[in-house]
Design a protein around this motif. Structure first.
Motif, PDB file in Angstrom:
ATOM      1  N   LEU A  45       0.921  -1.282   0.022  1.00  0.00           N
ATOM      2  CA  LEU A  45       0.036   0.045   0.010  1.00  0.00           C
ATOM      3  C   LEU A  45       1.007   1.126   0.034  1.00  0.00           C
ATOM      4  N   SER A  47      -0.650   4.516  -0.098  1.00  0.00           N
ATOM      5  CA  SER A  47      -1.563   5.626   0.263  1.00  0.00           C
ATOM      6  C   SER A  47      -1.101   6.273   1.871  1.00  0.00           C
ATOM      7  N   GLU A  69      -7.625   2.375  -1.097  1.00  0.00           N
ATOM      8  CA  GLU A  69      -6.529   1.686  -1.902  1.00  0.00           C
ATOM      9  C   GLU A  69      -6.761   0.451  -2.340  1.00  0.00           C
ATOM     10  N   ARG A  72      -9.830   0.084  -4.854  1.00  0.00           N
ATOM     11  CA  ARG A  72      -9.436   0.842  -6.161  1.00  0.00           C
ATOM     12  C   ARG A  72      -8.493  -0.505  -7.072  1.00  0.00           C
ATOM     13  N   THR A  73      -7.679  -1.108  -6.141  1.00  0.00           N
ATOM     14  CA  THR A  73      -6.686  -2.091  -6.717  1.00  0.00           C
ATOM     15  C   THR A  73      -7.742  -3.318  -7.376  1.00  0.00           C
TER      16      THR A  73
END
Length: 86
Positions: A45, A47, A69, A72-73
Motif C-alpha cells: 500500500l 496511500s 486503495e 481501487r486495486t
C-alpha cells in the motif's frame, strides 16, 4: 465478481508498513514472493506513507485510506464487489 468467471481465482496480497515506513519496506518480500507465487498480485500500500508519521493521521483516517486503495486495486483487477478474505 465483475468480468471474472466463477472458476477464476484472484490472489492478491496487500502489504501494510508500520509507522514511519513506506511501501518500499516490502521490496525484498515482494521480490521473493513474486518468484515463488507468480500468479499472485503483490501490492504494498502506498496511500499511508504521509499519514502514518508520529502524530500524523488517526487510525480511522489511515484505515479509510488503506480501504480505498484496496478497493481501487481490486476494481482494477475486475472485481466489482470484493467478497472478503478466503
Amino acid at each position: 465478481n465483475g468480468d471474472r468467471s466463477s472458476a477464476a481465482r484472484l490472489n492478491v496480497c496487500f502489504f501494510v508498513h508500520g509507522m514511519g515506513g513506506t511501501y518500499r519496506d516490502w521490496d525484498t518480500w515482494v521480490e521473493v514472493l513474486a518468484a515463488r507465487l507468480p500468479e499472485w498480485r503483490l501490492v504494498p500500500l502506498r496511500s499511508l506513507a504521509k499519514s502514518n508519521a508520529f502524530l500524523g493521521a488517526g487510525v480511522d483516517r489511515c484505515a479509510s485510506l488503506a480501504a480505498a486503495e484496496i478497493v481501487r486495486t481490486l476494481r482494477e483487477e475486475g472485481v466489482d464487489e470484493p467478497d472478503g478474505p478466503r
